[in-house]
Write a protein that holds these residues in place. Structure first.
Motif, PDB file in Angstrom:
ATOM      1  N   ARG A   1       0.830  -1.190   0.000  1.00  0.00           N
ATOM      2  CA  ARG A   1       0.000   0.000   0.000  1.00  0.00           C
ATOM      3  C   ARG A   1       0.883   1.265   0.000  1.00  0.00           C
ATOM      4  O   ARG A   1       1.818   1.357   0.801  1.00  0.00           O
ATOM      5  CB  ARG A   1      -0.817  -0.038   1.292  1.00  0.00           C
TER       6      ARG A   1
ATOM      7  N   SER B   1       0.690   5.866   4.434  1.00  0.00           N
ATOM      8  CA  SER B   1       1.506   6.760   5.272  1.00  0.00           C
ATOM      9  C   SER B   1       2.939   6.251   5.413  1.00  0.00           C
ATOM     10  O   SER B   1       3.892   7.038   5.327  1.00  0.00           O
ATOM     11  CB  SER B   1       0.876   6.875   6.658  1.00  0.00           C
ATOM     12  N   THR B   2       3.090   4.948   5.605  1.00  0.00           N
ATOM     13  CA  THR B   2       4.440   4.403   5.819  1.00  0.00           C
ATOM     14  C   THR B   2       5.281   4.624   4.562  1.00  0.00           C
ATOM     15  O   THR B   2       6.409   5.131   4.644  1.00  0.00           O
ATOM     16  CB  THR B   2       4.354   2.895   6.151  1.00  0.00           C
TER      17      THR B   2
ATOM     18  N   VAL C   1       1.855  -0.499  11.498  1.00  0.00           N
ATOM     19  CA  VAL C   1       1.515  -1.283  12.693  1.00  0.00           C
ATOM     20  C   VAL C   1       0.265  -2.098  12.373  1.00  0.00           C
ATOM     21  O   VAL C   1      -0.752  -1.545  11.973  1.00  0.00           O
ATOM     22  CB  VAL C   1       1.195  -0.367  13.904  1.00  0.00           C
TER      23      VAL C   1
ATOM     24  N   VAL D   1      -1.994  -4.791  14.466  1.00  0.00           N
ATOM     25  CA  VAL D   1      -2.221  -5.358  15.810  1.00  0.00           C
ATOM     26  C   VAL D   1      -0.962  -5.300  16.688  1.00  0.00           C
ATOM     27  O   VAL D   1      -0.502  -6.302  17.223  1.00  0.00           O
ATOM     28  CB  VAL D   1      -2.854  -6.771  15.760  1.00  0.00           C
ATOM     29  N   LEU D   2      -0.456  -4.099  16.795  1.00  0.00           N
ATOM     30  CA  LEU D   2       0.664  -3.745  17.687  1.00  0.00           C
ATOM     31  C   LEU D   2       2.028  -4.313  17.267  1.00  0.00           C
ATOM     32  O   LEU D   2       3.003  -4.164  17.992  1.00  0.00           O
ATOM     33  CB  LEU D   2       0.370  -4.148  19.146  1.00  0.00           C
TER      34      LEU D   2
ATOM     35  N   THR E   1       4.470   3.348  10.897  1.00  0.00           N
ATOM     36  CA  THR E   1       3.400   4.261  11.283  1.00  0.00           C
ATOM     37  C   THR E   1       2.258   3.448  11.877  1.00  0.00           C
ATOM     38  O   THR E   1       1.996   2.326  11.459  1.00  0.00           O
ATOM     39  CB  THR E   1       2.831   5.065  10.091  1.00  0.00           C
TER      40      THR E   1
ATOM     41  N   ALA F   1      -1.908   4.132  13.632  1.00  0.00           N
ATOM     42  CA  ALA F   1      -2.963   5.128  13.807  1.00  0.00           C
ATOM     43  C   ALA F   1      -2.789   5.820  15.156  1.00  0.00           C
ATOM     44  O   ALA F   1      -3.026   7.028  15.274  1.00  0.00           O
ATOM     45  CB  ALA F   1      -4.329   4.459  13.706  1.00  0.00           C
ATOM     46  N   GLY F   2      -2.341   5.067  16.156  1.00  0.00           N
ATOM     47  CA  GLY F   2      -2.172   5.667  17.471  1.00  0.00           C
ATOM     48  C   GLY F   2      -0.998   5.090  18.238  1.00  0.00           C
ATOM     49  O   GLY F   2      -0.172   5.818  18.772  1.00  0.00           O
ATOM     50  N   GLY F   3      -0.876   3.777  18.249  1.00  0.00           N
ATOM     51  CA  GLY F   3       0.182   3.153  19.048  1.00  0.00           C
ATOM     52  C   GLY F   3       0.637   1.843  18.444  1.00  0.00           C
ATOM     53  O   GLY F   3       0.068   1.363  17.472  1.00  0.00           O
TER      54      GLY F   3
ATOM     55  N   ALA G   1      -4.462   8.339  11.481  1.00  0.00           N
ATOM     56  CA  ALA G   1      -5.200   8.260  10.218  1.00  0.00           C
ATOM     57  C   ALA G   1      -5.028   6.865   9.631  1.00  0.00           C
ATOM     58  O   ALA G   1      -4.097   6.142   9.989  1.00  0.00           O
ATOM     59  CB  ALA G   1      -4.651   9.294   9.236  1.00  0.00           C
TER      60      ALA G   1
HETATM   61  C1  LIG Z   1      -5.075  -4.961  10.135  1.00  0.00           C
HETATM   62  C2  LIG Z   1      -4.702  -3.631  10.735  1.00  0.00           C
HETATM   63  C3  LIG Z   1      -4.286  -3.579  12.030  1.00  0.00           C
HETATM   64  C4  LIG Z   1      -3.930  -2.354  12.614  1.00  0.00           C
HETATM   65  N1  LIG Z   1      -3.489  -2.324  13.906  1.00  0.00           N
HETATM   66  C5  LIG Z   1      -3.137  -1.139  14.452  1.00  0.00           C
HETATM   67  C6  LIG Z   1      -2.664  -1.081  15.803  1.00  0.00           C
HETATM   68  O1  LIG Z   1      -2.510  -2.065  16.490  1.00  0.00           O
HETATM   69  N2  LIG Z   1      -2.328   0.129  16.312  1.00  0.00           N
HETATM   70  C7  LIG Z   1      -2.473   1.286  15.571  1.00  0.00           C
HETATM   71  O2  LIG Z   1      -2.150   2.347  16.084  1.00  0.00           O
HETATM   72  N3  LIG Z   1      -2.900   1.258  14.304  1.00  0.00           N
HETATM   73  C8  LIG Z   1      -3.241   0.074  13.725  1.00  0.00           C
HETATM   74  N4  LIG Z   1      -3.684   0.040  12.421  1.00  0.00           N
HETATM   75  C9  LIG Z   1      -3.688   1.294  11.644  1.00  0.00           C
HETATM   76  C10 LIG Z   1      -2.431   1.433  10.787  1.00  0.00           C
HETATM   77  O3  LIG Z   1      -1.284   1.019  11.475  1.00  0.00           O
HETATM   78  C11 LIG Z   1      -2.202   2.885  10.405  1.00  0.00           C
HETATM   79  O4  LIG Z   1      -3.320   3.455   9.820  1.00  0.00           O
HETATM   80  C12 LIG Z   1      -1.004   2.993   9.496  1.00  0.00           C
HETATM   81  O5  LIG Z   1      -0.599   4.337   9.405  1.00  0.00           O
HETATM   82  C13 LIG Z   1      -1.301   2.460   8.103  1.00  0.00           C
HETATM   83  O6  LIG Z   1      -0.148   2.530   7.323  1.00  0.00           O
HETATM   84  P1  LIG Z   1      -0.193   2.599   5.736  1.00  0.00           P
HETATM   85  O7  LIG Z   1      -0.983   3.842   5.380  1.00  0.00           O
HETATM   86  O8  LIG Z   1       1.218   2.685   5.342  1.00  0.00           O
HETATM   87  O9  LIG Z   1      -0.881   1.361   5.256  1.00  0.00           O
HETATM   88  C14 LIG Z   1      -4.041  -1.171  11.831  1.00  0.00           C
HETATM   89  C15 LIG Z   1      -4.453  -1.226  10.502  1.00  0.00           C
HETATM   90  C16 LIG Z   1      -4.778  -2.449   9.943  1.00  0.00           C
HETATM   91  C17 LIG Z   1      -5.203  -2.514   8.494  1.00  0.00           C
END
Ligand SMILES: Cc1cc2nc3c(=O)[nH]c(=O)nc-3n(C[C@H](O)[C@H](O)[C@H](O)COP(=O)(O)O)c2cc1C
Length: 235
Positions: free
Chosen positions: A11, A14-15, A85, A87-88, A124, A126-128, A158
């Motif tokens: 994808r 953001s990363t 990230v 699931v952490l 990256t 969404a939060g942690g 995001a």
């Molecule tokens: C299957 C899945 C699991 C995720 N687990 C977490 C999580 O544990 N903690 C968190 O902060 N964000 C989590 N996220 C959100 C993504 O880590 C976050 O939106 C990230 O910036 C997405 O990166 P990308 O835009 O490069 O794909 C998850 C997203 C997906 C699709």
């Protein structure tokens, strides 16, 4: 600078975009960039055959996917690993790649070039959970003997790059400036960390004293590492 970037997601979110911000600050006309997207460029799970340990990495059933990534990493001045990230922790596809490089762990057959290599882990969430991703990837880099490992974890609040606020993007840009400056100052001047040297010496004693896997022992022997040669000295 010759750079290899390995993306733990296909994808361009953001990363990926944060890696691009850093690349723009690091790329030079004389340098090169090799990119691998997962799972596209290494779509397999380790089957646990242990051929890589017992016979050699060329006997891995997935050697055709692993070999180009391995070769690119050996040649690169900087290796970038990135993963969102999930699931952490790191994405499953990133973990599947790292599993295929267990043979490169210092106790087995470490790669000489790795000891003076610079690496960067970008993540990256969404939060942690960024610490979990960094830990997952850095565990392998440390056990490969990587010389210097930088990390860049961002909470983006995001689910995609378009959703990241401009305030947050400004902060991310500043962070990209800092990390790039540090990388430029480091590449080509890396000396192995004390922790890596201690581990190397401990594993050296294991190979000297015990009947270890013959493929691994031979790797250490022919490089002179059971005598006075060390992977971080000389060419
Ligand atoms: C299957 C899945 C699991 C995720 N687990 C977490 C999580 O544990 N903690 C968190 O902060 N964000 C989590 N996220 C959100 C993504 O880590 C976050 O939106 C990230 O910036 C997405 O990166 P990308 O835009 O490069 O794909 C998850 C997203 C997906 C699709």
């Amino acid at each position: 600078m010759n750079i290899v970037a390995i993306y733990g997601s296909e994808r361009k979110g953001s990363t990926y975009n944060i890696v691009q911000l850093i690349l723009r600050r690091l790329q030079t006309e004389s340098g090169s960039l090799t990119e691998f997207f997962l799972p596209r460029d290494m779509p397999h799970f380790c089957v646990g055959c242990s051929n890589c340990f017992s016979k050699g990495e060329e006997y891995c059933p997935h050697a055709a996917s692993i070999a180009p990534i391995r070769e690119a990493m050996v040649k690169a001045d900087l290796i970038i690993f990135s993963s969102p990230v999930y699931v952490l922790r790191a994405s499953g596809q990133m973990k599947a790649l790292l599993d295929h490089f267990a043979f490169q762990f210092m106790i087995h057959r470490p790669v000489k070039e790795m000891f003076t290599k610079t690496a960067l882990v970008v993540t990256t969430g969404a939060g942690g959970g960024m610490k979990g991703v960094i830990k997952d990837i850095k565990a392998s880099l440390d056990m490969w003997g990587a010389g210097k490992v930088f990390t860049c974890g961002s909470a983006v609040f995001a689910s995609d790059w378009e959703g990241v606020s401009s305030k947050n993007k400004t902060r991310i840009e500043k962070n990209a400036d800092n990390i790039s400056a540090k990388i430029i100052a480091t590449v080509g001047r890396v000396k192995p960390r004390m922790k890596v040297k201690l581990l190397f010496n401990a594993f050296r004693m294991v190979h000297k004293k015990f009947e270890t896997n013959p493929t691994d022992k031979q790797h250490w022997k022919i490089r002179g590492w059971l005598d006075s040669a060390r992977p971080w000295r000389g060419r």
